[in-house]
Enzyme design. Structure first.
Site, PDB file in Angstrom:
ATOM      1  CB  CYS A   1     -54.552 -13.028 -79.807  1.00 28.73           C
ATOM      2  SG  CYS A   1     -54.650 -11.522 -80.821  1.00 28.73           S
TER       3      CYS A   1
ATOM      4  CB  CYS B   1     -23.264 -10.357 -83.716  1.00 32.60           C
ATOM      5  SG  CYS B   1     -24.207 -10.371 -82.174  1.00 32.60           S
TER       6      CYS B   1
ATOM      7  CB  CYS C   1     -60.662 -12.835 -84.846  1.00 30.85           C
ATOM      8  SG  CYS C   1     -61.799 -12.762 -83.438  1.00 30.85           S
TER       9      CYS C   1
HETATM   10  C1  HEC Z   1     -61.736 -12.214 -80.706  1.00 28.31           C
HETATM   11  C2  HEC Z   1     -61.004 -11.966 -81.897  1.00 28.31           C
HETATM   12  C3  HEC Z   1     -59.549 -12.424 -81.965  1.00 28.31           C
HETATM   13  C4  HEC Z   1     -59.061 -13.714 -81.838  1.00 28.31           C
HETATM   14  C5  HEC Z   1     -59.846 -14.976 -81.569  1.00 28.31           C
HETATM   15  C6  HEC Z   1     -57.642 -13.628 -82.056  1.00 28.31           C
HETATM   16  N1  HEC Z   1     -57.266 -12.338 -82.274  1.00 28.31           N
HETATM   17 FE1  HEC Z   1     -55.450 -11.688 -82.915  1.00 28.31          FE
HETATM   18  N2  HEC Z   1     -56.091  -9.766 -82.813  1.00 28.31           N
HETATM   19  C7  HEC Z   1     -57.381  -9.363 -82.587  1.00 28.31           C
HETATM   20  C8  HEC Z   1     -57.455  -7.911 -82.636  1.00 28.31           C
HETATM   21  C9  HEC Z   1     -58.717  -7.072 -82.420  1.00 28.31           C
HETATM   22  C10 HEC Z   1     -56.143  -7.471 -82.923  1.00 28.31           C
HETATM   23  C11 HEC Z   1     -55.655  -6.043 -83.116  1.00 28.31           C
HETATM   24  C12 HEC Z   1     -56.143  -5.058 -82.173  1.00 28.31           C
HETATM   25  C13 HEC Z   1     -55.422  -5.085 -80.918  1.00 28.31           C
HETATM   26  O1  HEC Z   1     -54.348  -4.483 -80.891  1.00 28.31           O
HETATM   27  O2  HEC Z   1     -55.900  -5.704 -79.945  1.00 28.31           O
HETATM   28  C14 HEC Z   1     -55.318  -8.661 -83.052  1.00 28.31           C
HETATM   29  C15 HEC Z   1     -53.970  -8.653 -83.381  1.00 28.31           C
HETATM   30  C16 HEC Z   1     -53.269  -9.770 -83.812  1.00 28.31           C
HETATM   31  C17 HEC Z   1     -51.963  -9.733 -84.446  1.00 28.31           C
HETATM   32  C18 HEC Z   1     -51.129  -8.495 -84.717  1.00 28.31           C
HETATM   33  C19 HEC Z   1     -51.095  -8.070 -86.155  1.00 28.31           C
HETATM   34  C20 HEC Z   1     -50.109  -6.968 -86.400  1.00 28.31           C
HETATM   35  O3  HEC Z   1     -50.180  -6.308 -87.422  1.00 28.31           O
HETATM   36  O4  HEC Z   1     -49.233  -6.743 -85.591  1.00 28.31           O
HETATM   37  C21 HEC Z   1     -51.604 -11.038 -84.697  1.00 28.31           C
HETATM   38  C22 HEC Z   1     -50.326 -11.529 -85.344  1.00 28.31           C
HETATM   39  C23 HEC Z   1     -52.699 -11.875 -84.217  1.00 28.31           C
HETATM   40  N3  HEC Z   1     -53.675 -11.081 -83.699  1.00 28.31           N
HETATM   41  C24 HEC Z   1     -52.708 -13.269 -84.283  1.00 28.31           C
HETATM   42  C25 HEC Z   1     -53.688 -14.051 -83.663  1.00 28.31           C
HETATM   43  C26 HEC Z   1     -53.589 -15.495 -83.524  1.00 28.31           C
HETATM   44  C27 HEC Z   1     -52.449 -16.361 -84.046  1.00 28.31           C
HETATM   45  C28 HEC Z   1     -54.715 -15.900 -82.869  1.00 28.31           C
HETATM   46  C29 HEC Z   1     -55.082 -17.295 -82.409  1.00 28.31           C
HETATM   47  C30 HEC Z   1     -54.153 -17.888 -81.455  1.00 28.31           C
HETATM   48  C31 HEC Z   1     -55.531 -14.716 -82.616  1.00 28.31           C
HETATM   49  N4  HEC Z   1     -54.856 -13.629 -83.078  1.00 28.31           N
HETATM   50  C32 HEC Z   1     -56.778 -14.719 -82.035  1.00 28.31           C
HETATM   51  C33 HEC Z   1     -58.460 -10.187 -82.361  1.00 28.31           C
HETATM   52  C34 HEC Z   1     -58.408 -11.572 -82.211  1.00 28.31           C
HETATM   53  C1  HEC Z   2     -18.515 -17.786 -83.909  1.00 25.50           C
HETATM   54  C2  HEC Z   2     -19.303 -17.312 -85.011  1.00 25.50           C
HETATM   55  C3  HEC Z   2     -20.671 -16.706 -84.728  1.00 25.50           C
HETATM   56  C4  HEC Z   2     -21.026 -15.744 -83.813  1.00 25.50           C
HETATM   57  C5  HEC Z   2     -20.159 -15.096 -82.761  1.00 25.50           C
HETATM   58  C6  HEC Z   2     -22.417 -15.456 -84.059  1.00 25.50           C
HETATM   59  N1  HEC Z   2     -22.890 -16.228 -85.061  1.00 25.50           N
HETATM   60 FE1  HEC Z   2     -24.729 -16.087 -85.898  1.00 25.50          FE
HETATM   61  N2  HEC Z   2     -24.297 -17.675 -87.109  1.00 25.50           N
HETATM   62  C7  HEC Z   2     -23.099 -18.320 -87.172  1.00 25.50           C
HETATM   63  C8  HEC Z   2     -23.200 -19.438 -88.096  1.00 25.50           C
HETATM   64  C9  HEC Z   2     -22.089 -20.422 -88.453  1.00 25.50           C
HETATM   65  C10 HEC Z   2     -24.525 -19.424 -88.592  1.00 25.50           C
HETATM   66  C11 HEC Z   2     -25.155 -20.411 -89.563  1.00 25.50           C
HETATM   67  C12 HEC Z   2     -26.264 -21.184 -88.920  1.00 25.50           C
HETATM   68  C13 HEC Z   2     -25.810 -22.092 -87.814  1.00 25.50           C
HETATM   69  O1  HEC Z   2     -25.259 -23.145 -88.112  1.00 25.50           O
HETATM   70  O2  HEC Z   2     -26.054 -21.767 -86.618  1.00 25.50           O
HETATM   71  C14 HEC Z   2     -25.175 -18.285 -87.960  1.00 25.50           C
HETATM   72  C15 HEC Z   2     -26.469 -17.884 -88.224  1.00 25.50           C
HETATM   73  C16 HEC Z   2     -27.047 -16.700 -87.791  1.00 25.50           C
HETATM   74  C17 HEC Z   2     -28.292 -16.150 -88.263  1.00 25.50           C
HETATM   75  C18 HEC Z   2     -29.187 -16.754 -89.359  1.00 25.50           C
HETATM   76  C19 HEC Z   2     -28.575 -16.454 -90.696  1.00 25.50           C
HETATM   77  C20 HEC Z   2     -29.394 -16.997 -91.840  1.00 25.50           C
HETATM   78  O3  HEC Z   2     -29.066 -16.643 -92.984  1.00 25.50           O
HETATM   79  O4  HEC Z   2     -30.331 -17.774 -91.617  1.00 25.50           O
HETATM   80  C21 HEC Z   2     -28.539 -15.007 -87.555  1.00 25.50           C
HETATM   81  C22 HEC Z   2     -29.738 -14.088 -87.664  1.00 25.50           C
HETATM   82  C23 HEC Z   2     -27.432 -14.846 -86.628  1.00 25.50           C
HETATM   83  N3  HEC Z   2     -26.534 -15.889 -86.812  1.00 25.50           N
HETATM   84  C24 HEC Z   2     -27.323 -13.824 -85.710  1.00 25.50           C
HETATM   85  C25 HEC Z   2     -26.275 -13.705 -84.807  1.00 25.50           C
HETATM   86  C26 HEC Z   2     -26.238 -12.701 -83.765  1.00 25.50           C
HETATM   87  C27 HEC Z   2     -27.295 -11.646 -83.510  1.00 25.50           C
HETATM   88  C28 HEC Z   2     -25.076 -12.906 -83.080  1.00 25.50           C
HETATM   89  C29 HEC Z   2     -24.569 -12.167 -81.856  1.00 25.50           C
HETATM   90  C30 HEC Z   2     -25.445 -12.254 -80.692  1.00 25.50           C
HETATM   91  C31 HEC Z   2     -24.387 -14.025 -83.724  1.00 25.50           C
HETATM   92  N4  HEC Z   2     -25.150 -14.488 -84.746  1.00 25.50           N
HETATM   93  C32 HEC Z   2     -23.140 -14.520 -83.334  1.00 25.50           C
HETATM   94  C33 HEC Z   2     -21.951 -17.961 -86.503  1.00 25.50           C
HETATM   95  C34 HEC Z   2     -21.870 -17.010 -85.501  1.00 25.50           C
END
Ligand code: HEC
Ligand code: HEC
Length: 279
Positions: free
Chosen positions: A240, A95, A198
């Site tokens: 979730c 990278c 939720c």
């Molecule tokens: C029944 C209620 C409920 C529903 C429906 C639900 N969630 Fe959650 N979700 C929770 C609770 C409670 C937590 C945090 C507590 C835990 O760790 O379980 C959580 C945690 C999360 C987090 C983590 C936030 C953080 O800070 O890391 C994300 C993101 C999230 N939910 C997205 C979603 C999405 C997208 C959906 C729909 C596809 C969804 N949830 C549906 C109850 C719900």
């Molecule tokens: C040979 C060159 C090359 C190598 C090796 C490479 N990358 Fe990249 N990377 C690129 C180029 C060029 C872009 C621009 C987006 C694209 O066209 O894919 C990029 C884009 C990215 C981006 C997004 C940057 C942005 O500003 O949005 C991330 C994150 C990233 N590379 C992570 C990695 C990681 C982690 C690795 C190693 C596992 C890696 N790259 C290896 C060439 C490389």
């Protein structure tokens, strides 16, 4: 005697996880029953008073996130730092060969994902890392939730710590954003609940004694105490979906990506905390 000690501990962890799931399910079911009656009036908190789940955590969990020496995800960040320099693939490139010093080149990058690339493809940060693996390094992609993929994404995300999320609505991401919003508001699973019911309408209220967060994806990848492991936002979203008894979308599916994009846009301007700790 490490063996006789480790067995009851594993049981404890397993039972704790099981208990949490049962409590989640039981309360979600009563919530579903409750919601199917009265009308919902509370608005989505977005626009005013958005809050990271960090604010809802106990002082101990907050301290664990804040102190890199206590945060178990620090190991992932350090592993990622090593992987960043590691040469891989047919092209013999690391990278760092292309991106140089990550503290400079990756600053603010994670805060701009998910993003549509020049080819019109919506990519999450992990999707971008894997695309660089296959197209730039000429090697195999890392598996979803694998240690190296989580480590590299934690390392890259950590370079944006404290920086605001910069995902905006653009002509390029518009269609995916609208799909993500539709999924967020769509009832799903046997419990027939939407994410919004939720996380928008009931956020701040209690589910099984725990506060329901607003679901802003500000801290990923996270170390989750219930998992006893580092995991991605996709893994969290799948939890979730299982919670409402829906068939979880597959890792890397268009649905999860669109939801991630919508959540990032909904959390725009909020600071990244990666890597976070969550209960
Ligand atoms: C029944 C209620 C409920 C529903 C429906 C639900 N969630 Fe959650 N979700 C929770 C609770 C409670 C937590 C945090 C507590 C835990 O760790 O379980 C959580 C945690 C999360 C987090 C983590 C936030 C953080 O800070 O890391 C994300 C993101 C999230 N939910 C997205 C979603 C999405 C997208 C959906 C729909 C596809 C969804 N949830 C549906 C109850 C719900
Ligand atoms: C040979 C060159 C090359 C190598 C090796 C490479 N990358 Fe990249 N990377 C690129 C180029 C060029 C872009 C621009 C987006 C694209 O066209 O894919 C990029 C884009 C990215 C981006 C997004 C940057 C942005 O500003 O949005 C991330 C994150 C990233 N590379 C992570 C990695 C990681 C982690 C690795 C190693 C596992 C890696 N790259 C290896 C060439 C490389």
């Amino acid at each position: 005697m490490p063996r006789s000690e480790s067995i009851p501990r594993m049981h404890k962890v397993f039972l704790f996880g099981l208990f949490n799931k049962l409590v989640f399910l039981a309360t979600a079911m009563s919530l579903a029953a409750f919601l199917s009656f009265g009308a919902l009036s509370q608005a989505d908190p977005v626009g005013h008073e958005r809050q990271s789940s960090y604010a809802l955590m106990s002082p101990d969990t907050k301290a664990m996130q804040d102190d890199p020496l206590l945060n178990p995800a620090t190991f992932a960040v350090l592993d990622g730092q090593v992987l960043w320099q590691e040469v891989a693939g047919k092209k013999n490139q690391s990278c760092a060969s292309c991106h140089g010093d990550a503290t400079v080149s990756m600053k603010g990058v994670a805060a701009s994902f998910p993003k549509v690339n020049a080819a019109g493809q919506l990519l999450s940060l992990t999707g971008q890392i894997n695309q660089c693996r296959t197209e730039r390094q000429g090697t195999t992609p890392f598996a979803f939730e694998s240690k190296p993929l989580l480590a590299l994404s934690a390392f890259v995300a950590n370079q944006s710590k404290g920086m605001p999320i910069t995902v905006e609505r653009t002509p390029a991401n518009e269609a995916a954003l609208v799909s993500g919003q539709r999924l967020f508001n769509q009832r799903m699973g046997q419990l027939n609940l939407s994410c919004a019911q939720c996380h928008a309408e009931r956020s701040g209220q209690k589910l099984a004694g725990n506060p329901i967060p607003q679901a802003h994806p500000t801290a990923y990848p996270i170390y989750r105490l219930e998992w006893q492991a580092v995991g991605s936002l996709e893994r969290r979203l799948r939890n979730c979906l299982v919670g409402v008894r829906a068939e979880p979308y597959a890792f890397g599916s268009a649905e999860l990506l669109e939801l991630e994009l919508f959540l990032a846009w909904r959390a725009r301007a909020m600071p990244l905390e990666s890597p976070g700790v969550r209960p």
